[in-house]
Write a protein that holds these residues in place. Structure first.
Motif, short mmCIF file in Angstrom:
data_model
loop_
_atom_site.label_atom_id
_atom_site.label_comp_id
_atom_site.label_asym_id
_atom_site.label_seq_id
_atom_site.Cartn_x
_atom_site.Cartn_y
_atom_site.Cartn_z
N GLU A 54 43.26 103.48 39.20
CA GLU A 54 42.41 102.44 39.76
C GLU A 54 41.03 102.70 39.18
O GLU A 54 40.48 103.79 39.32
CB GLU A 54 42.39 102.53 41.28
CG GLU A 54 41.77 101.33 41.92
CD GLU A 54 42.02 101.30 43.41
OE1 GLU A 54 41.05 101.58 44.14
OE2 GLU A 54 43.15 101.01 43.82
N ASP A 59 37.05 101.82 38.72
CA ASP A 59 35.87 101.21 39.32
C ASP A 59 35.04 100.57 38.21
O ASP A 59 34.65 101.24 37.26
CB ASP A 59 35.06 102.29 40.05
CG ASP A 59 33.92 101.73 40.87
OD1 ASP A 59 33.92 100.52 41.14
OD2 ASP A 59 33.04 102.51 41.23
N CYS A 108 39.57 98.05 29.03
CA CYS A 108 40.94 98.47 29.32
C CYS A 108 41.71 98.77 28.04
O CYS A 108 42.47 99.75 27.99
CB CYS A 108 41.66 97.39 30.13
SG CYS A 108 41.10 97.29 31.85
N GLY A 118 44.19 99.36 37.17
CA GLY A 118 43.88 98.40 38.22
C GLY A 118 42.40 98.32 38.44
O GLY A 118 41.84 99.15 39.16
N THR A 143 38.89 97.52 39.95
CA THR A 143 38.39 97.22 41.28
C THR A 143 36.88 97.06 41.22
O THR A 143 36.23 97.67 40.36
CB THR A 143 38.73 98.33 42.29
OG1 THR A 143 38.12 99.53 41.87
CG2 THR A 143 40.22 98.55 42.40
#
Length: 50
Positions: A8, A10, A24, A44, A46
Motif C-alpha cells: 500500500e 502513500d 508505479c 495500492g 492511497t
C-alpha cells in the motif's frame, strides 16, 4: 514458483493520474530489476493521511 509482492503506497494528494502511473511503473521496474524472481507486483495507492 510464483513470487509476488504487494504494498500500500502513500501518495501525495495532488499527484495526478499520469504521475501516479509513471511512479508505479518505476517501482515495478526497480523491483523486478533487483529481484528477477518476482513475477507479479501489486501496488495500492492511497491518499496521504494527515
Amino acid at each position: 514458483m510464483l513470487v509476488a509482492g504487494a504494498a500500500e503506497v502513500d501518495v501525495r494528494d495532488e499527484a495526478g493520474a499520469a504521475g501516479l502511473e509513471i511512479a508505479c511503473d518505476e517501482v515495478d521496474r526497480r523491483l523486478r530489476d533487483r529481484f528477477p524472481e518476482v513475477e507479479q507486483v501489486f501496488l495500492g495507492p492511497t491518499p496521504t493521511r494527515r
